[in-house]
Design an enzyme around this catalytic site. Sequence first.
Site, short mmCIF file in Angstrom:
data_model
loop_
_atom_site.label_atom_id
_atom_site.label_comp_id
_atom_site.label_asym_id
_atom_site.label_seq_id
_atom_site.Cartn_x
_atom_site.Cartn_y
_atom_site.Cartn_z
CB ILE A 195 -1.01 0.03 1.18
CG1 ILE A 195 -0.31 -0.21 2.52
CG2 ILE A 195 -2.13 -0.95 0.95
CD1 ILE A 195 -1.25 -0.10 3.73
N GLY A 196 2.15 1.15 -0.05
CA GLY A 196 2.93 2.39 -0.14
C GLY A 196 4.35 2.23 0.32
CB ALA A 197 7.44 2.83 -0.59
N GLY A 198 7.75 4.92 1.82
CA GLY A 198 8.15 6.26 2.24
C GLY A 198 9.56 6.22 2.77
CG ASN A 199 11.63 9.78 3.53
OD1 ASN A 199 12.16 9.57 2.45
ND2 ASN A 199 11.04 10.93 3.82
N GLY A 203 10.35 3.12 4.97
CA GLY A 203 10.43 1.77 4.43
C GLY A 203 9.19 1.48 3.60
CE LYS A 209 6.42 4.04 9.77
NZ LYS A 209 5.97 5.26 10.45
CG ASP A 224 6.07 15.34 9.50
OD1 ASP A 224 6.18 16.43 8.89
OD2 ASP A 224 6.22 14.23 8.97
#
Length: 361
Positions: free
Chosen positions: A10-14, A16, A33, A123
């Site tokens: 469902i996704g990737a980010g900084n 992982g 996550k 954030d």
Amino acid sequence: MDKYELVKDIGAGNFGVARLMRVKNSKELVAMKYIERGPKIDENVAREIINHRSLRHPNIIRFKEVVLTPTHIAIAMEYAAGGELFERICSAGRFSEDEARYFFQQLISGVSYCHAMQICHRDLKLENTLLDGSPAPRLKICDFGYSKSSLLHSMPKSTVGTPAYIAPEVLSRGEYDGKMADVWSCGVTLYVMLVGAYPFEDQEDPKNFKKTIQRIMAVKYKIPDYVHISQDCKHLLSRIFVTNSNKRITIGDIKKHPWFLKNLPRELTEIAQAAYFRKENPTFSLQSVEEIMKIVEEAKTPARVSRSIGAFGWGGGEDAEGKEEDAEEEVEEVEEEEDEEDEYDKTVKQVHASMGEVRVS
């Protein structure tokens, strides 16, 4: 990990990679996550998990548990089927004042609870606000990677957060009140919902970070002529976008503001919310802090064998190889994003150097 089965990425980010998983026994969907074992497991990760575990509120993504795999630490949490609030705005262009208020009321409700628990998020942004899958979507705050707890830590000093949402005092690089910085970020979120653009970016030159920072420090924003909003709404924004955080409106006063109180859902009233502030309320997670910290400490040890996230062995089957390739591509994308962020950090430092020491009056 035997209790979970993979549904999809469902996704990737900084951080992982994120995956949608299903609990085999209950069929419940959870978001997982993954953060690679080793040096990435630092105090930010530990803080995110411990802070998130302590929160129990309908406008905050529920923390469930943390699990150690041979290659990663996995954080299981509530799955928000409605996706990011950011995506909803991108589809709509911008919201009506009533719709913006509906989501802002929920955002403030969740942030107010965090602050009462002595946690500032640091954030807050549209990408960190998710929606459940109900027809009248419930907003859910997520991603506590930068959050600070005043019960455990000193005053925040580092410059973190997304450029467009950063408060002036954070850019000044001194100590600041994280709760008041969160108020500023909530104001940016409200503005974006109403206008469909960031308040302090030059629309003709959005990647000019120096200009964005100068506009933030000067509180230079305006409501475009094509956006028709009430005087109460304009007044609230003017009370949020104040350079001196000591003179900025507080979360408590936002909750008393006429614009905020209009059409306030019953479940967001002070009386209804009181139930979530009881100290004896249990957490959603059955894991103790001690159990979690033990897992986090173990995760600091790098994996013995370098293995892609797709090789965890869930689901197996004929498409396992394809999933592994997809996962490797995602990891490459993550690395690219990290490089971009590093580049941004360099740019901010250059901006600070060219502007001299930024001061808040």
